[in-house]
Design a protein around this motif. Structure first.
Motif, short mmCIF file in Angstrom:
data_model
loop_
_atom_site.label_atom_id
_atom_site.label_comp_id
_atom_site.label_asym_id
_atom_site.label_seq_id
_atom_site.Cartn_x
_atom_site.Cartn_y
_atom_site.Cartn_z
N GLY A 217 -0.44 5.90 -8.54
CA GLY A 217 1.03 5.62 -8.51
C GLY A 217 1.34 4.94 -6.97
O GLY A 217 0.69 5.16 -6.23
N ASP A 218 2.57 4.68 -7.00
CA ASP A 218 2.96 3.98 -5.55
C ASP A 218 2.89 5.24 -4.43
O ASP A 218 2.32 4.47 -3.14
CB ASP A 218 4.37 3.81 -5.67
CG ASP A 218 5.58 4.73 -5.96
OD1 ASP A 218 5.49 5.47 -6.76
OD2 ASP A 218 6.48 5.10 -4.94
N ILE A 219 2.77 6.39 -4.48
CA ILE A 219 2.76 7.40 -3.50
C ILE A 219 1.19 7.22 -3.20
O ILE A 219 0.77 7.30 -1.90
CB ILE A 219 3.23 8.65 -3.69
CG1 ILE A 219 4.95 8.73 -3.85
CG2 ILE A 219 3.02 9.81 -2.79
CD1 ILE A 219 5.77 8.16 -2.74
N ALA A 220 0.40 7.65 -4.20
CA ALA A 220 -1.11 7.81 -3.97
C ALA A 220 -1.48 6.37 -3.40
O ALA A 220 -2.52 6.31 -2.48
CB ALA A 220 -1.71 7.92 -5.28
N THR A 221 -1.14 5.19 -3.86
CA THR A 221 -1.45 3.88 -3.22
C THR A 221 -1.19 3.95 -1.83
O THR A 221 -2.00 3.35 -1.18
CB THR A 221 -0.50 2.80 -4.12
OG1 THR A 221 -1.02 2.90 -5.45
CG2 THR A 221 -1.09 1.37 -3.45
N GLY A 222 0.02 4.29 -1.44
CA GLY A 222 0.20 4.49 0.03
C GLY A 222 -0.98 5.23 0.69
O GLY A 222 -1.57 4.69 1.69
N CYS B 124 10.51 -4.37 -2.97
CA CYS B 124 9.70 -4.37 -4.14
C CYS B 124 8.26 -4.54 -4.04
O CYS B 124 7.48 -4.21 -5.04
CB CYS B 124 10.35 -5.14 -5.28
SG CYS B 124 12.15 -5.01 -5.42
N PHE B 125 7.86 -4.93 -2.96
CA PHE B 125 6.66 -5.52 -2.89
C PHE B 125 5.73 -4.75 -1.68
O PHE B 125 4.60 -5.13 -1.42
CB PHE B 125 6.32 -6.97 -2.45
CG PHE B 125 7.12 -7.82 -3.39
CD1 PHE B 125 6.50 -8.33 -4.76
CD2 PHE B 125 8.44 -8.30 -3.32
CE1 PHE B 125 7.11 -8.97 -5.49
CE2 PHE B 125 9.20 -9.06 -3.99
CZ PHE B 125 8.51 -9.44 -5.29
N THR B 126 6.46 -3.62 -0.90
CA THR B 126 5.70 -2.96 0.30
C THR B 126 5.75 -1.56 -0.23
O THR B 126 6.53 -0.88 -0.90
CB THR B 126 6.68 -3.38 1.47
OG1 THR B 126 7.74 -2.99 1.38
CG2 THR B 126 6.48 -4.94 1.74
N VAL B 127 4.97 -0.85 0.44
CA VAL B 127 4.95 0.69 0.32
C VAL B 127 5.99 1.29 1.02
O VAL B 127 6.39 0.83 2.26
CB VAL B 127 3.33 1.04 0.91
CG1 VAL B 127 3.36 2.57 1.06
CG2 VAL B 127 2.13 0.43 0.46
N SER B 128 6.51 2.17 0.42
CA SER B 128 7.99 2.59 0.84
C SER B 128 7.46 3.67 2.19
O SER B 128 6.45 4.03 2.64
CB SER B 128 8.42 3.50 -0.19
OG SER B 128 7.64 4.90 -0.45
N ARG C 92 5.42 -0.73 -10.07
CA ARG C 92 4.18 -1.33 -10.46
C ARG C 92 3.91 -2.09 -9.45
O ARG C 92 2.87 -2.32 -9.44
CB ARG C 92 4.48 -1.76 -12.05
CG ARG C 92 4.70 -0.67 -13.15
CD ARG C 92 4.70 -1.47 -14.30
NE ARG C 92 5.83 -2.23 -14.49
CZ ARG C 92 6.04 -3.29 -14.62
NH1 ARG C 92 5.01 -4.16 -14.73
NH2 ARG C 92 7.22 -3.87 -15.15
N ASN C 93 4.79 -2.93 -8.90
CA ASN C 93 4.27 -3.92 -7.88
C ASN C 93 3.46 -3.18 -6.62
O ASN C 93 2.79 -4.12 -6.04
CB ASN C 93 5.80 -4.65 -7.13
CG ASN C 93 6.27 -5.56 -8.22
OD1 ASN C 93 5.83 -5.84 -9.22
ND2 ASN C 93 7.40 -6.03 -7.79
N VAL C 94 3.67 -1.97 -6.29
CA VAL C 94 2.97 -1.29 -5.44
C VAL C 94 2.22 -0.14 -5.83
O VAL C 94 2.12 1.06 -4.85
CB VAL C 94 4.16 -0.71 -4.20
CG1 VAL C 94 4.80 -2.23 -3.72
CG2 VAL C 94 5.12 -0.03 -4.82
N VAL D 219 -2.17 -4.98 -3.29
CA VAL D 219 -0.78 -4.30 -2.38
C VAL D 219 -0.90 -4.57 -1.27
O VAL D 219 -1.97 -4.00 -0.38
CB VAL D 219 -0.54 -2.91 -2.88
CG1 VAL D 219 0.72 -2.30 -2.18
CG2 VAL D 219 -0.31 -2.83 -4.44
N GLU D 220 0.04 -5.19 -0.33
CA GLU D 220 0.20 -5.65 0.95
C GLU D 220 -1.32 -5.75 1.59
O GLU D 220 -2.11 -5.33 2.31
CB GLU D 220 0.41 -4.18 1.76
CG GLU D 220 1.96 -3.84 1.43
CD GLU D 220 2.68 -3.00 2.53
OE1 GLU D 220 1.80 -2.68 3.72
OE2 GLU D 220 3.39 -2.49 2.20
N ASN D 221 -1.90 -6.93 0.59
CA ASN D 221 -3.23 -7.64 0.88
C ASN D 221 -4.39 -6.72 0.92
O ASN D 221 -5.48 -6.96 1.52
CB ASN D 221 -2.97 -8.38 2.34
CG ASN D 221 -2.11 -9.29 2.56
OD1 ASN D 221 -1.87 -10.10 1.64
ND2 ASN D 221 -1.34 -9.44 3.57
N VAL D 222 -4.24 -5.53 0.24
CA VAL D 222 -5.31 -4.63 0.05
C VAL D 222 -5.61 -4.61 -1.40
O VAL D 222 -4.85 -4.50 -2.25
CB VAL D 222 -5.19 -3.23 0.52
CG1 VAL D 222 -6.19 -2.24 0.08
CG2 VAL D 222 -4.98 -3.36 2.17
#
Length: 271
Positions: A11-16, A244-248, A41-43, A56-59
């Motif tokens: 998910g978004d937190i794990a993705t960060g 909407c497109f970047t890690v929080s 979903r975007n991140v 996500v963010e070029n990764v």
């Protein structure tokens, strides 16, 4: 594979967290379910389950069809993901660390003996018993703090305040059924706008925006939901389109705590 870190959840937190670990030089394998329900979903690398690949963010994260395929992707220096909710990959790879990033507010099978280092995000875990370290996920002074003895703060059920709004930002399904998207992530919405409908046996039930803002998150079209299921997230800051497109900020802070815990324990244990 030397220094491999396995992260449960995409998910978004794990993705960060995955991005932070990967950028710090660690090879990373993500374990996901066959039907993840990420809202942002975007991140979220979990989208690779559906699309095969997610950037996500070029990764970039690539979905592997098997353990062997995951090994090949990792050997090429890529972030790999495999559908493996039972964590069979842990025994195969014998990683340096396992990070539970599911954020289910309870332990879904992570144990301290999974790896030399085990880290868990948020409530539901006790450092020293279930894992080596817990990372605080509740917004506030302790967000991202590494806990080596004890638990994170209990789940409040109240989203963090953004732009003066808390619980109003998050939208839950009014009925059980199949979600059909009307709006899209990044759309500007007004309070009362229909953003989705729930297909039920008795017909369609509209899901409306709870405030004015940007639709920052919405689960996939066609996803089966239960009543009360979290399905959308609105950012009241209308000028924060790029968010909407970047890690929080929250995800980056938690990721920093994970990296700190891994590096500290690796050094302390001479791993």
């Amino acid at each position: 594979m030397k220094d491999l870190i396995i992260v449960r959840g995409g998910g978004d937190i794990a993705t960060g967290t995955v991005i932070k670990l990967y950028q710090a030089g660690f090879p990373v394998l993500i374990l996901e379910t066959s039907a993840p329900s990420a809202i942002r979903r975007n991140v979220a690398f979990s989208e690779a389950v559906y699309e095969g690949i997610k950037t996500v963010e070029n990764v970039t994260c690539c979905l592997a069809e098997s353990i062997e395929n995951a090994e090949a992707l990792l050997s090429e220096g890529k972030i790999a993901m495999v559908i493996d909710p039972d964590c069979s990959a842990v025994k195969h790879f014998k990683p340096l660390a396992v990070v539970d990033g599911i954020l289910a507010k309870k332990n879904l099978g992570t144990s301290k003996d999974m790896a030399e280092i085990t880290v868990a995000l948020g409530p539901g875990f006790t450092a020293g018993t279930d894992c080596d370290a817990v990372i605080e996920t509740n917004r506030g002074h302790n967000l991202g703090r590494v806990i080596y003895d004890g638990c994170a703060e209990p789940n409040t059920g109240i989203p963090g305040i953004i732009g003066g709004f808390g619980k109003e930002r998050v939208i839950h399904s009014p009925k059980a059924g199949i979600l059909r998207n009307v709006a899209s992530i990044t759309d500007t919405v007004k309070n009362g706008d229909t953003i989705a409908v729930i297909e039920t046996a008795d017909g369609e039930v509209p899901v409306t925006a709870s405030l004015d803002g940007i639709l920052r998150g919405l689960i996939r079209d066609g996803y089966p939901v239960t009543e009360g299921f979290k399905i959308a997230d609105i950012d009241p800051r209308a000028d924060e389109f790029n968010n909407c497109f970047t890690v929080s900020d929250k995800a980056r802070c938690i990721a920093g705590g994970v990296l700190e815990a891994v590096m500290h324990l690796k050094k302390e244990r001479n791993l």
